[in-house]
Enzyme design. Structure first.
Site, PDB file in Angstrom:
ATOM      1  N   SER A 125       0.735  -0.954  -0.264  1.00  0.00           N
ATOM      2  CA  SER A 125       0.393  -0.246  -0.031  1.00  0.00           C
ATOM      3  C   SER A 125       0.759   1.060   0.243  1.00  0.00           C
ATOM      4  O   SER A 125       2.231   1.199   0.658  1.00  0.00           O
ATOM      5  CB  SER A 125      -0.616  -0.002   1.530  1.00  0.00           C
ATOM      6  OG  SER A 125      -1.071   1.136   1.714  1.00  0.00           O
ATOM      7  N   TYR A 138      -3.135  -1.948   9.839  1.00  0.00           N
ATOM      8  CA  TYR A 138      -2.488  -1.181   8.219  1.00  0.00           C
ATOM      9  C   TYR A 138      -1.274  -0.993   7.266  1.00  0.00           C
ATOM     10  O   TYR A 138      -0.643  -1.525   6.662  1.00  0.00           O
ATOM     11  CB  TYR A 138      -3.845  -0.720   7.817  1.00  0.00           C
ATOM     12  CG  TYR A 138      -4.076  -0.940   6.071  1.00  0.00           C
ATOM     13  CD1 TYR A 138      -3.938  -2.516   5.439  1.00  0.00           C
ATOM     14  CD2 TYR A 138      -3.465   0.056   5.409  1.00  0.00           C
ATOM     15  CE1 TYR A 138      -4.302  -2.282   4.398  1.00  0.00           C
ATOM     16  CE2 TYR A 138      -4.068  -0.409   4.104  1.00  0.00           C
ATOM     17  CZ  TYR A 138      -4.414  -0.794   3.322  1.00  0.00           C
ATOM     18  OH  TYR A 138      -4.531  -1.106   2.020  1.00  0.00           O
TER      19      TYR A 138
HETATM   20  P1  NAD Z   1     -11.704  -5.931  -2.088  1.00  0.00           P
HETATM   21  O1  NAD Z   1     -12.048  -5.363  -0.625  1.00  0.00           O
HETATM   22  O2  NAD Z   1     -12.062  -5.006  -2.976  1.00  0.00           O
HETATM   23  O3  NAD Z   1     -10.830  -6.793  -2.096  1.00  0.00           O
HETATM   24  C1  NAD Z   1      -9.936  -7.235  -0.833  1.00  0.00           C
HETATM   25  C2  NAD Z   1     -10.130  -9.025  -1.444  1.00  0.00           C
HETATM   26  O4  NAD Z   1      -9.221  -9.773  -0.640  1.00  0.00           O
HETATM   27  C3  NAD Z   1     -11.574 -10.052  -1.059  1.00  0.00           C
HETATM   28  O5  NAD Z   1     -12.335 -10.162  -2.534  1.00  0.00           O
HETATM   29  C4  NAD Z   1     -11.861 -10.349   0.430  1.00  0.00           C
HETATM   30  O6  NAD Z   1     -13.033 -10.919   0.213  1.00  0.00           O
HETATM   31  C5  NAD Z   1      -9.899 -10.585   0.198  1.00  0.00           C
HETATM   32  N1  NAD Z   1      -9.624 -11.052   1.121  1.00  0.00           N
HETATM   33  C6  NAD Z   1     -10.362 -10.010   2.139  1.00  0.00           C
HETATM   34  N2  NAD Z   1      -9.700 -10.843   3.355  1.00  0.00           N
HETATM   35  C7  NAD Z   1      -9.183 -12.646   3.240  1.00  0.00           C
HETATM   36  C8  NAD Z   1      -8.328 -13.670   3.715  1.00  0.00           C
HETATM   37  N3  NAD Z   1      -8.134 -13.505   4.859  1.00  0.00           N
HETATM   38  N4  NAD Z   1      -8.663 -14.749   2.634  1.00  0.00           N
HETATM   39  C9  NAD Z   1      -8.670 -14.631   2.165  1.00  0.00           C
HETATM   40  N5  NAD Z   1      -9.176 -13.604   0.739  1.00  0.00           N
HETATM   41  C10 NAD Z   1      -9.293 -12.995   1.320  1.00  0.00           C
HETATM   42  O7  NAD Z   1     -10.019  -4.484  -2.160  1.00  0.00           O
HETATM   43  P2  NAD Z   1      -8.637  -4.356  -2.934  1.00  0.00           P
HETATM   44  O8  NAD Z   1      -8.562  -2.535  -2.897  1.00  0.00           O
HETATM   45  O9  NAD Z   1      -9.423  -4.423  -4.061  1.00  0.00           O
HETATM   46  O10 NAD Z   1      -7.609  -4.285  -2.010  1.00  0.00           O
HETATM   47  C11 NAD Z   1      -6.430  -4.939  -2.730  1.00  0.00           C
HETATM   48  C12 NAD Z   1      -5.669  -5.315  -2.201  1.00  0.00           C
HETATM   49  O11 NAD Z   1      -4.657  -3.944  -2.593  1.00  0.00           O
HETATM   50  C13 NAD Z   1      -5.607  -5.196  -0.639  1.00  0.00           C
HETATM   51  O12 NAD Z   1      -4.541  -5.560   0.495  1.00  0.00           O
HETATM   52  C14 NAD Z   1      -5.657  -3.566   0.252  1.00  0.00           C
HETATM   53  O13 NAD Z   1      -4.652  -3.649   1.186  1.00  0.00           O
HETATM   54  C15 NAD Z   1      -4.359  -3.232  -1.139  1.00  0.00           C
HETATM   55  N6  NAD Z   1      -4.647  -1.266  -1.486  1.00  0.00           N
HETATM   56  C16 NAD Z   1      -6.043  -1.178  -2.366  1.00  0.00           C
HETATM   57  C17 NAD Z   1      -6.335   0.078  -2.163  1.00  0.00           C
HETATM   58  C18 NAD Z   1      -6.763   0.643  -2.768  1.00  0.00           C
HETATM   59  O14 NAD Z   1      -6.860   2.523  -3.137  1.00  0.00           O
HETATM   60  N7  NAD Z   1      -8.398  -0.125  -3.438  1.00  0.00           N
HETATM   61  C19 NAD Z   1      -4.787   0.941  -1.332  1.00  0.00           C
HETATM   62  C20 NAD Z   1      -3.587   0.501  -1.253  1.00  0.00           C
HETATM   63  C21 NAD Z   1      -3.692  -0.858  -1.279  1.00  0.00           C
END
Ligand code: NAD
Length: 235
Positions: A125, A138
């Site tokens: 992130s 986080y």
């Molecule tokens: P999202 O919530 O849309 O998708 C996350 C997915 O992870 C979901 O399908 C969920 O079911 C799955 N998940 C959660 N806990 C789990 C577990 N214990 N076991 C298996 N699967 C699990 O979120 P996103 O925004 O697509 O995030 C994806 C990654 O990117 C994450 O690691 C998040 O921290 C990171 N991230 C996202 C952003 C952003 O701006 N969206 C920014 C920085 C980092």
């Protein structure tokens, strides 16, 4: 055809990565807490549970062969003032983001070592770079993922395996929209776009394109790197 596993591949960034890699000709299996029931290559597994990961990977291997590409995208955010973070909250956020990454790499690594080739991409992130108030658990977890990436790259380079991290910033996913609705973003998406140098929100496809490159054969000399994809919000 190579086989890739994308954790968290049922939503947002992971889903975008799984779709991109399928388009690029990989067999792609998804491991997720809430897999898409219409996707016969999506498996239910909690990344905090080594037994569930092992069961899912055995099914993947039986169907698609050894796994030589792993993208760790499963993630869980948390928003709390530091004093209000119970140790159980702290542990859960570290468990999903950091320990989940550990368990999945350990489970897949034997296939890569046997093949003498592998690609690991960890989704961390941009907050690990900038810090973020009310997300200390986080940010700690995501910073640790960047550290793990660097250390593993040195350890696994001689075995033909590259390990890189992609820290996304401000990507349009269900996670981000949920934070906006709960007024946890510190302003609306539109407010943030005004502060983003390229003047738009990022997309899962932006992250997927970077992963696709890092996984490609021609990225074989890139390892141990933290490749920000954030519209210039962090430099
Ligand atoms: P999202 O919530 O849309 O998708 C996350 C997915 O992870 C979901 O399908 C969920 O079911 C799955 N998940 C959660 N806990 C789990 C577990 N214990 N076991 C298996 N699967 C699990 O979120 P996103 O925004 O697509 O995030 C994806 C990654 O990117 C994450 O690691 C998040 O921290 C990171 N991230 C996202 C952003 C952003 O701006 N969206 C920014 C920085 C980092």
């Amino acid at each position: 055809m190579k086989t890739a596993v994308v954790t968290g591949g049922a939503s947002g960034i992971g889903l975008g990565i799984a779709q991109r890699l399928r388009g690029d000709g990989f067999h792609v299996a998804v491991l997720d807490l809430n897999p898409d029931e219409d996707d016969d290559l999506a498996y239910r597994a909690d990344v905090t549970r080594p037994d569930e990961i092992a069961a899912a990977l055995n099914a993947v291997r039986a169907k698609l062969g050894p796994v030589t590409v792993l993208v760790n995208a499963a993630g869980l955010e948390g928003f709390k003032r530091f004093q209000s973070i119970a140790f159980a909250d702290w542990q859960r956020v570290l468990d999903v983001n950091l320990n989940g990454t550990f368990h999945c790499i350990q489970a897949v690594l034997p296939d890569m070592l046997d093949a003498g080739w592998g690609r690991i991409v960890n989704i961390s992130s941009s907050s690990a770079h900038s810090g973020q108030p009310f997300m200390s658990h986080y940010v700690a977890a995501k910073s640790a993922i960047n550290g793990l990436t660097k250390a593993l790259a040195l350890e696994l380079g001689p075995s033909g395996i590259t390990v890189n991290a992609v820290p996304p910033g401000f990507i349009d996913t269900p996670m981000l929209r949920k934070s906006e609705q709960a007024r946890l973003l510190g302003g609306s998406v539109e407010d943030h776009i005004k502060r983003t140098p390229v003047r738009r929100i990022g997309t899962p496809q932006d992250i997927a394109a970077t992963c696709a490159f890092l996984i490609s054969e021609e990225a074989g000399y890139i390892t141990g790197q933290i490749i920000g994809v954030n519209g210039g919000r962090n430099t």
